[in-house]
Design an enzyme around this catalytic site. Structure first.
Site, PDB file in Angstrom:
ATOM      1  CB  ALA A  12      -2.305   0.588   4.392  1.00 44.50           C
ATOM      2  CD  GLU A  33     -10.052   7.282  -0.220  1.00 42.27           C
ATOM      3  OE1 GLU A  33      -9.517   6.503   0.270  1.00 42.27           O
ATOM      4  OE2 GLU A  33     -11.140   7.841   0.540  1.00 42.27           O
ATOM      5  CB  SER A  39      -1.486  10.405   0.874  1.00 41.79           C
ATOM      6  OG  SER A  39      -0.119  10.298   1.439  1.00 41.79           O
ATOM      7  CB  CYS A  43      -1.328  11.616  13.457  1.00 45.91           C
ATOM      8  SG  CYS A  43      -1.396   9.950  12.983  1.00 45.91           S
ATOM      9  CB  VAL A  81     -14.082  -1.021  -4.027  1.00 52.88           C
ATOM     10  CG1 VAL A  81     -14.251  -2.384  -3.944  1.00 52.88           C
ATOM     11  CG2 VAL A  81     -13.165  -0.437  -4.683  1.00 52.88           C
ATOM     12  CG  ASP A 301      -6.153   2.570  11.147  1.00 56.17           C
ATOM     13  OD1 ASP A 301      -5.047   2.150  11.152  1.00 56.17           O
ATOM     14  OD2 ASP A 301      -6.577   3.705  11.234  1.00 56.17           O
ATOM     15  CD1 TRP A 455      24.296   5.847  36.656  1.00 54.66           C
ATOM     16  CD2 TRP A 455      23.679   3.857  35.482  1.00 54.66           C
ATOM     17  NE1 TRP A 455      25.237   4.988  37.146  1.00 54.66           N
ATOM     18  CE2 TRP A 455      25.062   3.735  36.378  1.00 54.66           C
ATOM     19  CE3 TRP A 455      23.368   2.897  34.989  1.00 54.66           C
ATOM     20  CZ2 TRP A 455      25.622   2.425  36.584  1.00 54.66           C
ATOM     21  CZ3 TRP A 455      24.101   1.594  34.983  1.00 54.66           C
ATOM     22  CH2 TRP A 455      25.090   1.273  35.845  1.00 54.66           C
TER      23      TRP A 455
END
Lengths: 469, 469
Positions: A12, A33, A39, A43, A81, A301, A455
């Site tokens: 994000a 960070e 970055s 996953c 931070v 998250d 289908w």
């Protein structure tokens, strides 16, 4: 000149920083960070541990140097931070070099989520792992490599059997039957470990349909993963190192345990600054992902998102939402107010030789709470034309609102490569647009014998449930 | 008791007959089919000729006996309907046993389409084939088997090289670069033939995007198929058997030619009865697929359908539409008036080791005629996470209406197995529902490293074109 400060350098945060700077090059963009990795594709960690990806660096999509030099972003790794002052519009960051106070005009809180460990006795034993960060991944890969080397020393003449999934390393435990648990069962089994998976509830992958859970459970059994359902882990036994997983019913000797029992949003920093949380415990935001504090955004998250079916705030910490909301915030900060869009709770997982996806609302209680009258049906259909060589099976569960026929959610599972995941793309649109199952059954989906029956399984499922509601 | 008569026993006809009888068991359902084959998958013929399917029977999804005995349908093969009398509500059918006159309360015209051959000199040469029916497929398979046997006799010691796609059979021609042409190029090359493909226009697969056409063209070249673009075939040379394909620029020696230059709807019977055709030359129908004559329906390859983007009547003779419209008519005849739904012109094709799909409106002239201002962009994206082993490339073309952003159409191509076709499922919904590309870019599509990058290629394409319109 205006300053955009981002707290947290993963999906994000870096999406927002990149988009804002690209759209408004005059903007000063500062990213703090606390770790060294930014970055990165968390996953991908199970595939790194499995051994299919050789270096942690491969998981990094853009390097710090690229952000700094090519994208002109003031990226400060190793900076945590520790406070936000919304009145002064400053953040305070701490690093080895001391504290800095940084002013902001716009602020994004993208502090992510942390792996949670349930209150189990013996959590301080050695050999217990979680998988929430790059360093967790590094530790696990080291464990796997070490175990394989030791085994090699003990059985120098055993040959390359382990490479062919023979079980030859010691027993290990996986606690939790969600994505992480299932993916790690694969990663560990592929390295020759005897895997024991403990699931508290009565099925694995509980956000998927029951039919999907059953198919994956059956496949884990075929792959010699021992799955314990309704197995509440009460303690990890051992003197220093973990020696056994204890449940109410069993005591299973293990040499290592991976605890994958979910994550919780990291919200301490936001809360201390007066940012409101939602009912889910994650940061509450509006459609622009702005918090209750002006010009303070939250995404990824640590934040909530809005569900496209129920309209409710939900906490679904997944990569695409983090990227998408980050990007929208970057665009907003650069001057073009942009909504981040809702979430459908879509997820995909590979488990050994099968694949599964789910989207929308499958849980009947949630559907009812949102005012729907849910009806679910599951069908099995061929993945390719019946006469085509090497056809497999796609199992599709659809959940619809009985009176209106609206498609609320779907869950699909097939052999790996037979398209359960990509076929779910048809359902995400239906769920998002509020399409009825009769309309879905009339979709002109692509057909040719190597790809489906006339289908597609998704259409067959729609026909069946439309005929029964 | 009411009688439903169906003319034509393939996809549309048998779908309608089955659905009507299932929904209303009191209905008398009579099907006249002039040939012997019914309910067969013509789309499978290239794979039968290739040798991947062993028997024509395998292409039949439901046998005549099953229709007669299990579904209680009065199926009369070998019966050609030669006249419809809409005033008396009768049809006249001719068989070896003579003529029968059958009354109807509801009538479905499902006479299909016939392969067309362009006006080329020498069409009466031996060794020229089309692929419009099961018997065409039988003939072609026999030709391929014979050629392989003769070659075996001439080179008894050549070993099994042909099974590995070595070119060792004589040169053959394929006229037409549509689905059939491309699929048959694969089928023939797989049997060791040296394939020459002649396309009148400047690209193959012209209903797909130019970028897709280019990718398939390049791949055909890699597979040693000689493709001749802008190649108008002027004659087939030879004394009795075809010996060469002649174009304005070339004379290419061949031993056989497959002419796959499209189909035209079979409408003679309908026209003679006073059924109106549309501008496309196929039978015109309303939303319920009813013709201008009361209780007379038309569906499948002989009939028009309504395009979901333009709202125009189109002739897109494909299997799913035939099945879907047949089924809707069956439901209507059984008492529940049901619309057949529109078509998006979706199509998929496998060509050797790549796959492609297209949906919606890609042609800028057609888009403009429907009042849109089309803009198209093409992107190449990874098919799986960048760090995941064995990732491929998905090329996505999106066409949108510039002022509104509405998604008009899309075209995708990838290596076979990398998901171009199933990913197109996301676009069919977008095209059908009139979704804007900004909304599409916000779709919560399934993501996991073995299946895509965080942004699926479809989303990446949407982001790119949204940023440029």
């Amino acid at each position: 000149m205006s300053t955009f400060v981002v707290v947290g350098g993963d999906a994000a945060g870096m999406s927002a920083a990149s988009k804002a700077k690209r759209d408004d090059p005059d903007l000063d963009v500062v990213v703090f960070e606390k770790g060294e990795w930014i970055s990165y594709g968390a996953c991908g960690l199970p595939y790194y541990i499995k051994g299919e990806i050789q270096s942690l660096q491969d998981l990094v999509s853009v390097t710090p140097e690229q952000f700094r030099e090519e994208r002109d972003i003031d990226l400060r790794t190793g900076h945590e931070v520790v406070a936000i002052d919304p009145d002064d519009r400053t953040v305070t960051a701490r690093s080895d070099a001391g504290e800095v106070v940084q002013e902001y005009d716009h602020l994004l809180i993208a502090t992510g989520a942390a792996a949670v460990t349930p209150p189990i006795d013996g959590l301080d034993r050695q050999g217990l792992y979680t998988l929430g960060s790059m360093s967790d991944g590094k530790d696990l890969r080291e464990y796997v490599s070490r175990a394989r080397e030791e085994e090699d020393l003990q059985q120098p003449d055993r040959g390359p059997a382990c490479q062919f999934l023979e079980t030859c390393n010691g027993p290990v435990g996986v606690v939790g039957g969600g994505y992480i648990g299932v993916e790690m069962a694969e990663a560990l089994a592929a390295n020759g470990f005897e895997v024991h998976l403990f699931q508290r509830g009565d099925r694995i992958l509980k956000s998927f349909s029951e039919a999907t859970s059953e198919a994956v459970l059956e496949h884990l059994g075929e792959q010699d993963v021992a799955v314990y359902l309704n197995a509440e882990v009460t303690s990890f036994e051992g003197t220093d190192a973990v020696e056994a997983v204890k449940t109410d019913d069993d005591r299973v000797p293990v040499e290592m345990v991976l605890v994958g029992t979910g994550v919780r949003p990291r919200t301490d920093l936001a809360e201390d600054a007066g940012v409101e949380l939602g009912e889910t415990g994650a940061v509450a935001t509006d459609a622009y992902r702005e918090t209750n504090l002006p010009d303070v955004y939250a995404a990824g998250d640590c934040a909530e998102a809005t569900h496209v079916v129920t309209g409710e705030a939900v906490h679904v910490p997944l990569a695409l939402t983090a990227n998408r909301h980050g990007r929208a915030i970057g665009q907003t900060v650069a001057g073009e107010r942009t909504e981040g869009g809702g979430v459908a709770g879509t997820a995909a997982v590979k488990a050994f030789d099968i694949e599964a996806a789910r989207t929308g609302v499958l849980d009947h209680d949630i559907a009812q709470a949102a005012g729907f009258d849910p009806l679910a049906r599951t069908i099995d259909a061929k993945s390719r034309a019946g006469y085509y060589p090497e056809s497999g099976t796609v199992r599709v569960t659809l959940t619809v609102d009985r009176p209106t026929g609206r498609v609320l959610g779907g869950s699909l599972v097939s052999e790996y490569g037979e398209g359960a995941v990509h076929r779910s793309h048809a359902l995400v649109g239906a769920v998002t647009e509020g399409v009825s199952v009769a309309e879905l059954a009339n979709y002109d989906l692509a057909y040719a014998p190597p790809f489906n029956t006339t289908w597609d399984p998704v259409l067959t499922a729609a026909k069946v449930i439309e005929g029964q509601r």
